[in-house]
Design an enzyme around this catalytic site. Structure first.
Site: not given
Length: 241
Positions: A38, A139, A141, A167
């Site tokens: 990001h 991760q 999400e 998310d």
């Protein structure tokens, strides 16, 4: 070690500057997570960011932008401690990532010239050993990943699970990562990680949230980010008439 000695603390670094890493290295944080998903971090920037971390005592994790063999290879070659891998939704996907990151039983291409191998100063056997110590944290999400959390945690070579609450909330049709349904899902994911004997990680906004999830067994925290910490500190000293 951090002040609690019971969990590891880090923060996201989203500013493309090695000086940020140097400054954070003067604190009692255990690691930084450089956010290439990001934030504007290309390979050259990541290289100097990881270099800066290696001059401190901080471990350097990188949240990679995508699951891609070339991305995994280049990030580990520059000497990252490990990878935070976004959007891992299944055990098969987790196994594919591990294979990309491993020499023994994996698919990672070898060169002795990168930083992780001491620029050729390590013998091949030692370089292979060092390379295979890289930690792969998946991760979680999405609702699909939530259902597969235990299976993902059980994959050999997966070091831990990390909850991406924002998310995850979106996947559940929600717009609040602190919704009680997201919190319950987070606790379920952390439990799956602990039962597998793996790292149980989560991103939190502050120490109160950190302590909340630590009480539930989380042991690896990314607290806020360099940008947010800077903004909050500046706002705290700003004079308002």
């Amino acid at each position: 070690m951090n002040m609690s000695n019971s969990f590891k603390l880090g923060t996201f670094v989203k500013t493309a500057s090695p000086h940020v890493i140097e400054v954070l290295g003067t604190t009692r944080l255990d690691f930084v997570c450089i956010d290439a998903e990001h934030a504007p971090m290309d390979r050259a920037v990541l290289d100097i960011m990881v270099m800066a971390a290696r001059t401190t005592r901080l471990q350097a994790f990188v949240r990679i932008p995508e699951i891609n063999p070339a991305v995994v290879l280049s990030t580990l070659d520059i000497g990252a401690t490990g990878l935070l891998v976004p959007h891992v939704d299944s055990a098969d996907q987790a196994a594919e990532v591990v294979a990309m990151a491993r020499y023994k039983g994996g698919l990672r291409g070898f060169s002795s010239s990168p930083r992780f191998a001491g620029y050729g100063s390590l013998g091949m056997k030692e370089a292979l050993r060092a390379g295979d110590e890289a930690q792969i944290i998946c991760q979680i999400e999405s609702e699909e990943a939530l259902k597969s959390a235990a299976a993902i945690a059980a994959v050999p070579g997966v070091a831990g699970l990390f909850v991406g609450r924002a998310d995850l909330a979106l996947s559940m049709g929600l717009d609040n990562p602190r919704d009680e349904r997201v919190t319950q899902a987070t606790l379920d994911i952390l439990r799956a990680a602990r039962q597998a004997g793996k790292i149980a990680g989560v991103h939190v906004g502050n120490n109160a949230e950190r302590d909340q999830f630590a009480a539930e067994g989380a042991d690896w925290f990314i607290v806020s980010s360099d940008q947010t910490l800077l903004r909050q500190a500046a706002q705290g000293i700003a004079h308002v008439d």
